[in-house]
Design an enzyme around this catalytic site. Structure first.
Site, PDB file in Angstrom:
ATOM      1  N   ASP A   1      57.168  11.230  42.993  1.00  0.00           N
ATOM      2  CA  ASP A   1      57.728  12.199  42.066  1.00  0.00           C
ATOM      3  C   ASP A   1      58.960  12.789  42.729  1.00  0.00           C
ATOM      4  O   ASP A   1      59.391  12.330  43.785  1.00  0.00           O
ATOM      5  CB  ASP A   1      56.705  13.260  41.673  1.00  0.00           C
TER       6      ASP A   1
ATOM      7  N   TYR B   1      51.963   9.308  37.946  1.00  0.00           N
ATOM      8  CA  TYR B   1      51.846  10.212  39.090  1.00  0.00           C
ATOM      9  C   TYR B   1      50.511  10.961  39.058  1.00  0.00           C
ATOM     10  O   TYR B   1      49.799  11.030  40.058  1.00  0.00           O
ATOM     11  CB  TYR B   1      53.004  11.219  39.141  1.00  0.00           C
TER      12      TYR B   1
ATOM     13  N   GLU C   1      47.095  19.446  38.491  1.00  0.00           N
ATOM     14  CA  GLU C   1      48.273  18.573  38.418  1.00  0.00           C
ATOM     15  C   GLU C   1      49.059  18.806  37.131  1.00  0.00           C
ATOM     16  O   GLU C   1      50.287  18.828  37.140  1.00  0.00           O
ATOM     17  CB  GLU C   1      47.868  17.105  38.530  1.00  0.00           C
TER      18      GLU C   1
END
Length: 154
Positions: A137, A119, A36
């Site tokens: 996002d 997020y 991520e």
């Protein structure tokens, strides 16, 4: 279309169209966290070999936390935005010091780890631990804009 129908449609589409990516083959929260962070402002095709080399070099959160920062930055070289690497390293050290090396399982607790925003916390919690948590996002906003035929810049 209500929220439940939309969620079902998105999940069904993902099941049909998802790409086979190395970080999708694991439930390891550390490996997901690394992916991520690497994927922020970086194309997937670029991230794949970096992620594979990173996981070979720093296979665990503790291995990352114990590594010298210079080694971490060298492994990150070429991905840009080096603050991401510094925060990942500092976050790993924090998790080792405060939590014995185990990432929290809930998005709300993950947000307390340095370098993990809303997020990323949601992504780790949902992918690694199955928590139902909202993730929004730019990609999600674009998908929803297409579904609802929103022409404005999202």
């Amino acid at each position: 279309m209500n929220a439940a129908e939309l969620a079902s449609a998105v999940v069904a589409h993902y099941a049909r169209a998802r790409r086979d990516l190395p970080w999708r083959r694991t439930r390891d929260p550390y490996a997901i966290w690394v992916s991520e962070i690497m994927l922020q402002q970086t194309r997937v095709a670029t991230v794949i070999p970096y992620w594979q080399r990173w996981m070979a070099r720093f296979p665990t959160l503790r291995a990352l936390a114990d590594a010298p920062l210079d080694d971490v930055l060298a492994a990150w070289a070429g991905l840009g935005y080096y603050t991401r690497a510094r925060n990942l390293w500092a976050g790993a050290q924090d998790v080792v010091a405060r939590r014995g090396g185990e990432l929290p399982h809930r998005a709300a607790e993950l947000r307390d780890v340095r370098g993990i925003g809303p997020y990323t916390a949601g992504a780790i919690a949902s992918i690694a631990f199955g928590e139902r948590t909202p993730l929004v996002d730019g990609n999600v906003a674009r998908v929803l804009a297409r579904v609802f035929a929103i022409g404005d810049d999202v």
